[in-house]
Design a protein around this motif. Sequence first.
Motif, PDB file in Angstrom:
ATOM      1  N   PHE A 197       0.867  -1.178   0.000  1.00  0.00           N
ATOM      2  CA  PHE A 197       0.000   0.000   0.000  1.00  0.00           C
ATOM      3  C   PHE A 197       0.904   1.227   0.000  1.00  0.00           C
ATOM      4  O   PHE A 197       1.574   1.533   0.980  1.00  0.00           O
ATOM      5  CB  PHE A 197      -0.881  -0.034   1.245  1.00  0.00           C
ATOM      6  N   ARG A 198       0.914   1.954  -1.129  1.00  0.00           N
ATOM      7  CA  ARG A 198       1.860   3.062  -1.302  1.00  0.00           C
ATOM      8  C   ARG A 198       1.327   4.098  -2.272  1.00  0.00           C
ATOM      9  O   ARG A 198       0.514   3.787  -3.150  1.00  0.00           O
ATOM     10  CB  ARG A 198       3.195   2.517  -1.796  1.00  0.00           C
ATOM     11  N   ALA A 199       1.787   5.319  -2.119  1.00  0.00           N
ATOM     12  CA  ALA A 199       1.372   6.425  -2.986  1.00  0.00           C
ATOM     13  C   ALA A 199       2.610   7.171  -3.449  1.00  0.00           C
ATOM     14  O   ALA A 199       3.567   7.344  -2.689  1.00  0.00           O
ATOM     15  CB  ALA A 199       0.436   7.371  -2.233  1.00  0.00           C
ATOM     16  N   ILE A 200       2.588   7.630  -4.690  1.00  0.00           N
ATOM     17  CA  ILE A 200       3.745   8.313  -5.251  1.00  0.00           C
ATOM     18  C   ILE A 200       3.294   9.338  -6.289  1.00  0.00           C
ATOM     19  O   ILE A 200       2.290   9.133  -6.986  1.00  0.00           O
ATOM     20  CB  ILE A 200       4.723   7.288  -5.879  1.00  0.00           C
ATOM     21  N   LYS A 201       4.010  10.445  -6.366  1.00  0.00           N
ATOM     22  CA  LYS A 201       3.734  11.421  -7.423  1.00  0.00           C
ATOM     23  C   LYS A 201       3.944  10.742  -8.775  1.00  0.00           C
ATOM     24  O   LYS A 201       4.937  10.024  -8.971  1.00  0.00           O
ATOM     25  CB  LYS A 201       4.671  12.618  -7.300  1.00  0.00           C
ATOM     26  N   TYR A 202       3.046  11.003  -9.704  1.00  0.00           N
ATOM     27  CA  TYR A 202       3.107  10.306 -10.985  1.00  0.00           C
ATOM     28  C   TYR A 202       4.395  10.609 -11.751  1.00  0.00           C
ATOM     29  O   TYR A 202       5.018   9.701 -12.306  1.00  0.00           O
ATOM     30  CB  TYR A 202       1.893  10.677 -11.840  1.00  0.00           C
ATOM     31  N   ASP A 203       4.833  11.861 -11.759  1.00  0.00           N
ATOM     32  CA  ASP A 203       6.053  12.185 -12.495  1.00  0.00           C
ATOM     33  C   ASP A 203       7.277  11.502 -11.879  1.00  0.00           C
ATOM     34  O   ASP A 203       8.185  11.062 -12.592  1.00  0.00           O
ATOM     35  CB  ASP A 203       6.257  13.700 -12.586  1.00  0.00           C
ATOM     36  N   LYS A 204       7.285  11.363 -10.563  1.00  0.00           N
ATOM     37  CA  LYS A 204       8.389  10.666  -9.906  1.00  0.00           C
ATOM     38  C   LYS A 204       8.352   9.177 -10.222  1.00  0.00           C
ATOM     39  O   LYS A 204       9.398   8.532 -10.393  1.00  0.00           O
ATOM     40  CB  LYS A 204       8.327  10.874  -8.395  1.00  0.00           C
ATOM     41  N   LEU A 205       7.153   8.619 -10.295  1.00  0.00           N
ATOM     42  CA  LEU A 205       7.005   7.211 -10.654  1.00  0.00           C
ATOM     43  C   LEU A 205       7.565   6.942 -12.049  1.00  0.00           C
ATOM     44  O   LEU A 205       8.287   5.957 -12.261  1.00  0.00           O
ATOM     45  CB  LEU A 205       5.525   6.815 -10.591  1.00  0.00           C
ATOM     46  N   LEU A 206       7.271   7.821 -12.983  1.00  0.00           N
ATOM     47  CA  LEU A 206       7.797   7.654 -14.336  1.00  0.00           C
ATOM     48  C   LEU A 206       9.318   7.713 -14.348  1.00  0.00           C
ATOM     49  O   LEU A 206       9.981   6.956 -15.069  1.00  0.00           O
ATOM     50  CB  LEU A 206       7.223   8.734 -15.262  1.00  0.00           C
ATOM     51  N   ASN A 207       9.875   8.607 -13.551  1.00  0.00           N
ATOM     52  CA  ASN A 207      11.335   8.755 -13.506  1.00  0.00           C
ATOM     53  C   ASN A 207      12.041   7.531 -12.945  1.00  0.00           C
ATOM     54  O   ASN A 207      13.230   7.315 -13.213  1.00  0.00           O
ATOM     55  CB  ASN A 207      11.721   9.983 -12.670  1.00  0.00           C
ATOM     56  N   LEU A 208      11.324   6.728 -12.176  1.00  0.00           N
ATOM     57  CA  LEU A 208      11.932   5.526 -11.607  1.00  0.00           C
ATOM     58  C   LEU A 208      12.199   4.465 -12.679  1.00  0.00           C
ATOM     59  O   LEU A 208      13.028   3.577 -12.488  1.00  0.00           O
ATOM     60  CB  LEU A 208      11.030   4.929 -10.523  1.00  0.00           C
ATOM     61  N   LYS A 209      11.463   4.536 -13.790  1.00  0.00           N
ATOM     62  CA  LYS A 209      11.624   3.571 -14.884  1.00  0.00           C
ATOM     63  C   LYS A 209      11.546   2.127 -14.343  1.00  0.00           C
ATOM     64  O   LYS A 209      12.469   1.324 -14.492  1.00  0.00           O
ATOM     65  CB  LYS A 209      12.941   3.800 -15.640  1.00  0.00           C
ATOM     66  N   MET A 210      10.420   1.836 -13.736  1.00  0.00           N
ATOM     67  CA  MET A 210      10.213   0.530 -13.121  1.00  0.00           C
ATOM     68  C   MET A 210      10.303  -0.587 -14.155  1.00  0.00           C
ATOM     69  O   MET A 210       9.834  -0.440 -15.288  1.00  0.00           O
ATOM     70  CB  MET A 210       8.852   0.506 -12.430  1.00  0.00           C
ATOM     71  N   GLU A 211      10.876  -1.711 -13.740  1.00  0.00           N
ATOM     72  CA  GLU A 211      11.089  -2.796 -14.692  1.00  0.00           C
ATOM     73  C   GLU A 211      10.817  -4.191 -14.156  1.00  0.00           C
ATOM     74  O   GLU A 211      10.604  -5.120 -14.943  1.00  0.00           O
ATOM     75  CB  GLU A 211      12.528  -2.744 -15.226  1.00  0.00           C
TER      76      GLU A 211
END
Length: 229
Positions: free
Chosen positions: A154-168
């Motif tokens: 259960f977590r929340a994150i700013k969308y632009d920061k999420l994109l910058n993480l480049k999750m894989e």
Amino acid sequence: MPNIKVIIPAYNEEESIHLVINDIPPIVDEIIVVSNNSTDNTEKNAKKAGATVLFEKQKGYGYACLKGMTYIAEQETQPDIVVFLDGDYSDYPEELTKLVAPIIDENIDFVLGSRVKELREQGSMTMPQIFGNWLATRLMRLFFGSTFTDLGPFRAIKYDKLLNLKMEDKTYGWTVEMQLKALKQKLSYKEIPVKYKNRIGVSKVSGTIKGAIFAGVKILTWIFKYSFK
């Protein structure tokens, strides 16, 4: 209010998914349930409860999360905040307001719901889960100076920061990957104590020896990978 979207990965959660959706506060703009190759009525029940339903045939927690992110990226209006939670009703969805509050009020980038012992229902976390969380967060503290105490879903994150993480990560390493990359990119973060109860149904990860071992290996692999970068 910011635009908030929720992504819920779900594999055969027909008994619980409508309960999760119904308890999500009305401040959320869209609830996205990603059926991870479910073979029961998960999709039907999620649609009936009012969620947007996607289908990801490739099994894996990360695959489902990435499917939800791809859907969001293709929309005209992008969210300000993305919230992740599980579809098994072990979280308390109404606590979503607690998670997004530091982002809205304090400009924090990433907020994690920490399943602290005093707020956990007895038996809601298995011994392998408890030990795995302890080991992983201790290593993160040792290598990165982290203050994380949990790898909660259960977590929340700013969308632009999420994109910058480049999750894989496509499977069980998704949660720890997000936290490690948040540390590497020096995102501001905060933990909020949340309640946690026994899930409905059997866990696909901690409920099996194979799942628990695989999850542990994935988590440790991500930690050591980033420790020596």
